[in-house]
Design an enzyme around this catalytic site. Structure first.
Site, PDB file in Angstrom:
ATOM      1  N   LYS A 115       1.576 -11.822 -11.630  1.00  0.00           N
ATOM      2  CA  LYS A 115       2.495 -10.786 -12.127  1.00  0.00           C
ATOM      3  C   LYS A 115       2.807 -10.990 -13.593  1.00  0.00           C
ATOM      4  O   LYS A 115       3.024 -10.018 -14.320  1.00  0.00           O
ATOM      5  CB  LYS A 115       3.785 -10.770 -11.296  1.00  0.00           C
ATOM      6  CG  LYS A 115       3.595 -10.117  -9.938  1.00  0.00           C
ATOM      7  CD  LYS A 115       4.887  -9.558  -9.381  1.00  0.00           C
ATOM      8  CE  LYS A 115       4.629  -8.824  -8.083  1.00  0.00           C
ATOM      9  NZ  LYS A 115       5.852  -8.454  -7.379  1.00  0.00           N
ATOM     10  N   LYS A 197      -6.595  -7.750  -3.827  1.00  0.00           N
ATOM     11  CA  LYS A 197      -5.682  -7.327  -2.762  1.00  0.00           C
ATOM     12  C   LYS A 197      -5.331  -5.840  -2.891  1.00  0.00           C
ATOM     13  O   LYS A 197      -5.143  -5.356  -4.012  1.00  0.00           O
ATOM     14  CB  LYS A 197      -4.401  -8.172  -2.872  1.00  0.00           C
ATOM     15  CG  LYS A 197      -3.355  -7.884  -1.813  1.00  0.00           C
ATOM     16  CD  LYS A 197      -2.112  -8.739  -1.998  1.00  0.00           C
ATOM     17  CE  LYS A 197      -1.082  -8.008  -2.835  1.00  0.00           C
ATOM     18  NZ  LYS A 197       0.280  -8.573  -2.751  1.00  0.00           N
ATOM     19  N   LYS A 200       0.535  -1.975  -3.597  1.00  0.00           N
ATOM     20  CA  LYS A 200       1.251  -0.721  -3.812  1.00  0.00           C
ATOM     21  C   LYS A 200       1.400  -0.408  -5.297  1.00  0.00           C
ATOM     22  O   LYS A 200       1.669   0.723  -5.670  1.00  0.00           O
ATOM     23  CB  LYS A 200       2.599  -0.702  -3.081  1.00  0.00           C
ATOM     24  CG  LYS A 200       3.525  -1.900  -3.269  1.00  0.00           C
ATOM     25  CD  LYS A 200       4.880  -1.655  -2.575  1.00  0.00           C
ATOM     26  CE  LYS A 200       5.299  -2.699  -1.580  1.00  0.00           C
ATOM     27  NZ  LYS A 200       5.759  -3.970  -2.090  1.00  0.00           N
TER      28      LYS A 200
HETATM   29  P1  TYM Z   1       5.639  -7.139  -0.507  1.00  0.00           P
HETATM   30  O1  TYM Z   1       6.702  -6.086  -0.655  1.00  0.00           O
HETATM   31  O2  TYM Z   1       4.686  -7.298  -1.632  1.00  0.00           O
HETATM   32  O3  TYM Z   1       4.799  -6.870   0.795  1.00  0.00           O
HETATM   33  C1  TYM Z   1       5.430  -6.709   2.055  1.00  0.00           C
HETATM   34  C2  TYM Z   1       4.607  -7.390   3.115  1.00  0.00           C
HETATM   35  O4  TYM Z   1       3.289  -6.832   3.150  1.00  0.00           O
HETATM   36  C3  TYM Z   1       2.315  -7.886   3.062  1.00  0.00           C
HETATM   37  N1  TYM Z   1       1.158  -7.365   2.314  1.00  0.00           N
HETATM   38  C4  TYM Z   1      -0.101  -7.434   2.744  1.00  0.00           C
HETATM   39  N2  TYM Z   1      -0.647  -7.939   3.866  1.00  0.00           N
HETATM   40  C5  TYM Z   1      -1.990  -7.833   4.017  1.00  0.00           C
HETATM   41  N3  TYM Z   1      -2.787  -7.252   3.084  1.00  0.00           N
HETATM   42  C6  TYM Z   1      -2.281  -6.729   1.943  1.00  0.00           C
HETATM   43  N4  TYM Z   1      -3.076  -6.157   1.051  1.00  0.00           N
HETATM   44  C7  TYM Z   1      -0.871  -6.812   1.736  1.00  0.00           C
HETATM   45  N5  TYM Z   1      -0.054  -6.403   0.739  1.00  0.00           N
HETATM   46  C8  TYM Z   1       1.185  -6.763   1.111  1.00  0.00           C
HETATM   47  C9  TYM Z   1       3.012  -9.002   2.299  1.00  0.00           C
HETATM   48  O5  TYM Z   1       2.410 -10.246   2.542  1.00  0.00           O
HETATM   49  C10 TYM Z   1       4.416  -8.904   2.852  1.00  0.00           C
HETATM   50  O6  TYM Z   1       4.507  -9.594   4.086  1.00  0.00           O
HETATM   51  N6  TYM Z   1       7.993 -11.430  -1.488  1.00  0.00           N
HETATM   52  C11 TYM Z   1       7.739 -10.448  -0.465  1.00  0.00           C
HETATM   53  C12 TYM Z   1       8.996  -9.773   0.043  1.00  0.00           C
HETATM   54  C13 TYM Z   1      10.066 -10.706   0.503  1.00  0.00           C
HETATM   55  C14 TYM Z   1      10.060 -11.428   1.726  1.00  0.00           C
HETATM   56  C15 TYM Z   1      11.294 -12.131   1.760  1.00  0.00           C
HETATM   57  C16 TYM Z   1       9.139 -11.542   2.761  1.00  0.00           C
HETATM   58  C17 TYM Z   1      11.228 -10.980  -0.135  1.00  0.00           C
HETATM   59  N7  TYM Z   1      11.981 -11.826   0.618  1.00  0.00           N
HETATM   60  C18 TYM Z   1      11.642 -12.965   2.832  1.00  0.00           C
HETATM   61  C19 TYM Z   1       9.474 -12.381   3.838  1.00  0.00           C
HETATM   62  C20 TYM Z   1      10.709 -13.079   3.854  1.00  0.00           C
HETATM   63  C21 TYM Z   1       6.837  -9.379  -1.046  1.00  0.00           C
HETATM   64  O7  TYM Z   1       6.683  -9.259  -2.245  1.00  0.00           O
HETATM   65  O8  TYM Z   1       6.307  -8.534  -0.140  1.00  0.00           O
END
Ligand code: TYM
Length: 332
Positions: A115, A197, A200
């Site tokens: 990032k 990956k 979004k």
């Molecule tokens: P975020 O918002 O980027 O993504 C949400 C969830 O989707 C999963 N994910 C994917 N899984 C498979 N393939 C992909 N291409 C893909 N893109 C996204 C992510 O692994 C995630 O599970 N830091 C986290 C959010 C967060 C969080 C937490 C998660 C904040 N606090 C506490 C668990 C527990 C994040 O950026 O997710």
């Protein structure tokens, strides 16, 4: 805090339109824990502001993410669904944990490296300490399991390290969490560049299938997906595009890699890509319908947010109270 019940915790950032990566890697799996675990699922808006957001978009996506949680089968009567900024304990515990996290540990986080390269004009301190806020989210609820995509595994492991360090100094404070990564769907890759990956925040909308894309758009995007020069439908490291499509097809149909290879043996990429698009659109149609129903009643969504925040605060304040006492902060 919950003597006989295991806790599942996860979060999604309302930082863009959610993708089938978010769905297959995370959202779809959340409900699997609802029967045997006490579940907390959070819309992590405080994480989202580590990258600049347009306020109106952030607000809209916060509602949408909550509606999607419910559309994916989470029952707010059973699981606590809430918005991070409504529960002050997250930011407060994050500060405490900042003092138990090493600069070197945060410097090694791959998401930070990615990032900060992508947003070179805004490498703010929040982007750097982001995993500490995530640790606070998880540890506040004495979490046992964190269902996430594999890209978040490193953050959950850091959370564990922070908890172990804290517990060594102040015993029995935090439960040690484990990541849960869905077996067949470790990481969904971009349709335009299957070594990257699916994200979004990708600027190329054809690289990404959104949960709310309509059927025609979904099929068109899959038909344009990058594959490779031979025509065999087989998963292997030198065929990242086809492997990704096989994994997506498995995610939506429950079929194993072998079953998919067998089903499409002798057929061409065109037929396979259309079948993946059809399976994806069919699985998402009921989610989209429920999403629209939930979004049509904003007052209900707000009532839901309020209730979720009250429930979450109750649990979070108990953990934070314990932490404050152990640290030696004066209790009034
Ligand atoms: P975020 O918002 O980027 O993504 C949400 C969830 O989707 C999963 N994910 C994917 N899984 C498979 N393939 C992909 N291409 C893909 N893109 C996204 C992510 O692994 C995630 O599970 N830091 C986290 C959010 C967060 C969080 C937490 C998660 C904040 N606090 C506490 C668990 C527990 C994040 O950026 O997710």
């Amino acid at each position: 805090m919950f003597k006989d019940q295991k806790i599942s915790y996860s979060g999604v950032q309302p930082s863009g339109n959610l993708t089938i990566g978010n769905y297959l890697g995370a959202l779809k799996n959340f409900k699997d824990f609802a029967r045997d675990y006490k579940c907390f699922y959070c819309v992590v808006d405080e994480h989202a502001i580590t990258v600049r957001q347009v306020p109106a978009d952030l607000r809209r996506r916060t509602y949408e993410t909550l509606a999607l949680y419910m559309a994916c089968g989470l029952d707010p009567e059973k699981s606590t669904l809430y918005v991070q900024s409504h529960v002050r304990e997250h930011a407060e515990l994050a500060w405490v944990l900042d003092c138990f996290t090493m600069f070197g540990e945060l410097s090694r986080m791959t998401q930070f490296k990615d990032k900060s390269a992508k947003h070179a004009d805004n490498v703010n301190a929040g982007l750097f300490t982001y995993p500490v806020l995530m640790a606070a989210d998880i540890l506040l609820y004495q979490t046992d399991v964190v269902p996430v995509g594999i890209d978040q595994k490193q953050h959950v492991e850091l959370t564990r390290d922070i908890a172990v360090r804290f517990n060594q100094l102040y015993p029995d404070t935090f439960t040690l969490p484990e990541p849960y990564i869905a077996k067949n769907v470790r990481k969904i890759m971009s349709l335009a560049d299957p070594t990257k990956k699916m994200s979004k925040s990708d600027e190329n909308v054809n690289a990404v299938v959104y949960i709310l894309d309509d059927k025609d758009t979904i099929i068109r995007k899959f038909r344009r997906a990058v594959t490779d020069s031979d025509s065999e439908i087989r998963a292997s490291e030198d065929k990242p595009g086809v492997s990704n499509l096989i994994s997506i097809y498995g995610g939506f149909t429950g079929k194993s890699v072998e079953e998919t290879e067998k089903e499409f043996a002798g057929l061409g990429y065109g037929e396979f890509k259309t079948a993946v698009g059809e399976a994806c659109a069919a699985a998402l149609a009921p989610v989209q319908q429920r999403f629209r129903d939930y979004m049509a009643d904003k007052a209900q969504l707000e009532a839901q947010m309020k209730r979720g925040a009250e429930e979450a605060s109750w649990y979070a304040s108990r953990t934070l109270g314990k932490v404050r006492k152990k640290l030696g902060f004066v209790q009034l």
